[in-house]
Write a protein that holds these residues in place. Structure first.
Motif, PDB file in Angstrom:
ATOM      1  N   ILE A 135      26.858  44.432   8.036  1.00  0.00           N
ATOM      2  CA  ILE A 135      27.236  45.252   6.892  1.00  0.00           C
ATOM      3  C   ILE A 135      27.436  46.718   7.276  1.00  0.00           C
ATOM      4  CG2 ILE A 135      26.549  46.015   4.586  1.00  0.00           C
ATOM      5  CD1 ILE A 135      27.270  43.047   4.829  1.00  0.00           C
ATOM      6  N   GLY A 136      26.640  47.190   8.229  1.00  0.00           N
ATOM      7  CA  GLY A 136      26.706  48.596   8.613  1.00  0.00           C
ATOM      8  C   GLY A 136      25.326  49.085   9.000  1.00  0.00           C
ATOM      9  N   ARG A 137      25.164  50.404   9.060  1.00  0.00           N
ATOM     10  CA  ARG A 137      23.886  50.995   9.453  1.00  0.00           C
ATOM     11  C   ARG A 137      23.322  51.817   8.305  1.00  0.00           C
ATOM     12  NH1 ARG A 137      23.050  49.644  14.480  1.00  0.00           N
ATOM     13  NH2 ARG A 137      24.882  48.975  15.670  1.00  0.00           N
TER      14      ARG A 137
ATOM     15  N   ILE B 280      19.919  52.106  11.185  1.00  0.00           N
ATOM     16  CA  ILE B 280      19.702  50.828  11.862  1.00  0.00           C
ATOM     17  C   ILE B 280      20.624  49.777  11.258  1.00  0.00           C
ATOM     18  CG2 ILE B 280      17.842  50.069  10.319  1.00  0.00           C
ATOM     19  CD1 ILE B 280      16.390  48.982  12.825  1.00  0.00           C
ATOM     20  N   GLY B 281      21.051  48.806  12.083  1.00  0.00           N
ATOM     21  CA  GLY B 281      21.984  47.793  11.635  1.00  0.00           C
ATOM     22  C   GLY B 281      21.417  46.903  10.548  1.00  0.00           C
ATOM     23  N   LEU B 282      22.279  46.493   9.609  1.00  0.00           N
ATOM     24  CA  LEU B 282      21.916  45.579   8.515  1.00  0.00           C
ATOM     25  C   LEU B 282      22.878  44.411   8.518  1.00  0.00           C
ATOM     26  CD1 LEU B 282      20.524  44.817   5.763  1.00  0.00           C
ATOM     27  CD2 LEU B 282      22.241  46.276   4.654  1.00  0.00           C
ATOM     28  N   GLN B 283      22.336  43.187   8.495  1.00  0.00           N
ATOM     29  CA  GLN B 283      23.165  41.992   8.315  1.00  0.00           C
ATOM     30  C   GLN B 283      22.752  41.300   7.041  1.00  0.00           C
ATOM     31  OE1 GLN B 283      22.564  38.537   8.311  1.00  0.00           O
ATOM     32  NE2 GLN B 283      20.386  38.498   8.797  1.00  0.00           N
ATOM     33  N   ILE B 284      23.725  40.688   6.373  1.00  0.00           N
ATOM     34  CA  ILE B 284      23.474  39.909   5.168  1.00  0.00           C
ATOM     35  C   ILE B 284      24.188  38.574   5.298  1.00  0.00           C
ATOM     36  CG2 ILE B 284      23.918  39.763   2.686  1.00  0.00           C
ATOM     37  CD1 ILE B 284      23.509  42.741   2.487  1.00  0.00           C
ATOM     38  N   ASP B 285      23.412  37.500   5.263  1.00  0.00           N
ATOM     39  CA  ASP B 285      23.948  36.136   5.384  1.00  0.00           C
ATOM     40  C   ASP B 285      24.862  35.986   6.595  1.00  0.00           C
ATOM     41  OD1 ASP B 285      22.522  35.276   3.206  1.00  0.00           O
ATOM     42  OD2 ASP B 285      24.180  35.403   1.792  1.00  0.00           O
TER      43      ASP B 285
ATOM     44  N   VAL C  33      10.689  44.387  -0.980  1.00  0.00           N
ATOM     45  CA  VAL C  33      10.292  45.113   0.227  1.00  0.00           C
ATOM     46  C   VAL C  33      11.272  46.259   0.447  1.00  0.00           C
ATOM     47  CG1 VAL C  33      11.548  43.448   1.659  1.00  0.00           C
ATOM     48  CG2 VAL C  33       9.892  44.982   2.723  1.00  0.00           C
ATOM     49  N   LYS C  34      10.725  47.409   0.759  1.00  0.00           N
ATOM     50  CA  LYS C  34      11.542  48.582   1.084  1.00  0.00           C
ATOM     51  C   LYS C  34      11.450  48.811   2.579  1.00  0.00           C
ATOM     52  CE  LYS C  34      11.849  53.571   0.173  1.00  0.00           C
ATOM     53  NZ  LYS C  34      11.236  54.692  -0.612  1.00  0.00           N
ATOM     54  N   ILE C  35      12.605  48.876   3.243  1.00  0.00           N
ATOM     55  CA  ILE C  35      12.647  49.084   4.683  1.00  0.00           C
ATOM     56  C   ILE C  35      13.332  50.407   4.972  1.00  0.00           C
ATOM     57  CG2 ILE C  35      13.588  48.231   6.865  1.00  0.00           C
ATOM     58  CD1 ILE C  35      13.215  45.434   5.923  1.00  0.00           C
ATOM     59  N   THR C  36      12.651  51.254   5.738  1.00  0.00           N
ATOM     60  CA  THR C  36      13.221  52.540   6.131  1.00  0.00           C
ATOM     61  C   THR C  36      13.191  52.652   7.649  1.00  0.00           C
ATOM     62  OG1 THR C  36      11.057  53.606   5.883  1.00  0.00           O
ATOM     63  CG2 THR C  36      12.552  53.699   4.001  1.00  0.00           C
ATOM     64  N   SER C  37      14.063  53.507   8.168  1.00  0.00           N
ATOM     65  CA  SER C  37      14.149  53.718   9.605  1.00  0.00           C
ATOM     66  C   SER C  37      14.444  55.186   9.883  1.00  0.00           C
ATOM     67  CB  SER C  37      15.254  52.840  10.206  1.00  0.00           C
ATOM     68  OG  SER C  37      15.412  53.103  11.592  1.00  0.00           O
TER      69      SER C  37
ATOM     70  N   ALA D 123      20.890  41.995  13.200  1.00  0.00           N
ATOM     71  CA  ALA D 123      22.086  42.707  12.750  1.00  0.00           C
ATOM     72  C   ALA D 123      22.960  43.096  13.936  1.00  0.00           C
ATOM     73  CB  ALA D 123      21.686  43.947  11.961  1.00  0.00           C
ATOM     74  N   ASP D 124      22.327  43.514  15.035  1.00  0.00           N
ATOM     75  CA  ASP D 124      23.095  43.859  16.230  1.00  0.00           C
ATOM     76  C   ASP D 124      23.784  42.630  16.814  1.00  0.00           C
ATOM     77  OD1 ASP D 124      22.232  46.447  15.922  1.00  0.00           O
ATOM     78  OD2 ASP D 124      20.611  46.296  17.392  1.00  0.00           O
TER      79      ASP D 124
END
Length: 319
Positions: free
Chosen positions: A297-299, A288-293, A280-284, A156-157
């Motif tokens: 997208i954002g953090r 944290i950065g999120l990318q889609i395709d 799947v559930k992802i937590t931080s 994502a970064d």
């Protein structure tokens, strides 16, 4: 057959000559409307209009981001009311990577892909005997569809940095992706692992630095070389999960070697990998950065990923 051709004129490998060829070829087979995207979100607006007016087919000539935007424009989520009419989707590669199209078996060259699309449309019979049709599953990241890949952390970064370079007029070349990935890797290596994964049937996976969630294989391409994180994941299965619990140089280089190995099966002491999971559930601890395709997208502090089977009709070769 009524067709909407959505063209992103700013995509990396779209040219006026290719756009004209594609339009001419589709006009010979369908009643064609051509629309060029003019701003972010425009592809979604056009796709929504195509579904509302009962277009039979939407063809996207652009990169993975334009395809993703198109799908999110016309395909309702499972929690939304169903549409009375859903078009099929065709893709002509026009971006820098075109992972979704290539994963579907669509030729990477736009001219070859155009001929392939026309040949597949020629197989059409009655709606229930369309030999060029393929029904695939997609992934859902909270409220957004993804076609082939999403991720938190490192990738994502990288996508965020590449988006910034694009905004400054720099092309998203494989070499630029590679340089950016190396730079972001060393920047992320200084951070403590904060990511936690929860997958049905598994103990929680903790102290993760970054994670990929895939809906197909390969995860991406480096030029013409497929990068394979989850070889057992496909459009007809659940999601693939690839989570790294180290940023060590030698461990990372070993995993990178496996990712680039034909028919690779990545394994490692600090790698958690499952190829067919329903969710799947992802937590931080920190956003944290999120990318889609491939689009940043954002953090987020939390993202829920879900596999949704048999949801989209595409014009593509059978698997």
């Amino acid at each position: 057959m009524r067709t909407l051709l959505i063209v992103n004129p700013n995509a990396t490998s779209t040219t006026p000559a290719t756009r004209d060829l594609l339009a001419h070829a589709l006009e010979s087979r369908t009643q064609l409307t051509v629309a060029h995207t003019e701003h972010r979100g425009h592809a979604a607006e056009l796709a929504r209009w195509a579904a509302d007016t009962r277009m039979d087919l939407i063809v996207v000539h652009g990169g993975d981001g334009t395809v993703n935007e198109t799908i999110n424009g016309f395909l309702p989520r499972p929690d939304q009311p169903k549409r009375e009419w859903l078009p099929r989707l065709g893709v002509i590669p026009g971006g820098s990577a075109n992972v979704f199209a290539r994963s579907l078996g669509i030729a990477p060259d736009p001219v070859d892909a155009t001929n392939q699309l026309i040949d597949l449309l020629a197989l059409d019979g009655e709606p229930n005997t369309r030999l060029g049709d393929r029904r695939i599953g997609l992934g859902l990241a909270d409220d957004r569809w993804f076609c082939f890949s999403a991720g938190v952390g490192l990738d994502a970064d990288v996508c965020e940095a590449i988006d910034a370079k694009r905004a400054n007029g720099k092309a998203a070349t494989p070499a630029r992706y590679l340089r950016t990935t190396v730079k972001q890797f060393f920047r992320n290596a200084r951070r403590d692992p904060q990511v936690r994964l929860e997958i049905p049937g598994h103990e929680p996976v903790t102290e993760v630095h970054y994670a990929f969630v895939t809906n197909a294989s390969p995860w991406t391409y480096l030029d013409n070389t497929p990068v394979i994180t989850n070889p057992g994941t496909a459009f007809e299965t659940g999601l693939g999960v690839f989570a790294m619990r180290t940023m060590g140089i030698f461990a990372t280089l070993d995993i990178a070697r496996q990712l680039l190995t034909p028919k690779g099966n990545p394994k490692g002491h600090n790698l958690f990998r499952e190829d067919d999971v329903p969710s799947v559930k992802i937590t931080s601890e920190q956003p944290i950065g999120l990318q889609i395709d491939g689009d940043f997208i954002g953090r987020r502090n939390m993202v829920n990923f879900t596999a949704v089977p048999d949801i989209l009709d595409v014009v593509a070769p059978k698997p």
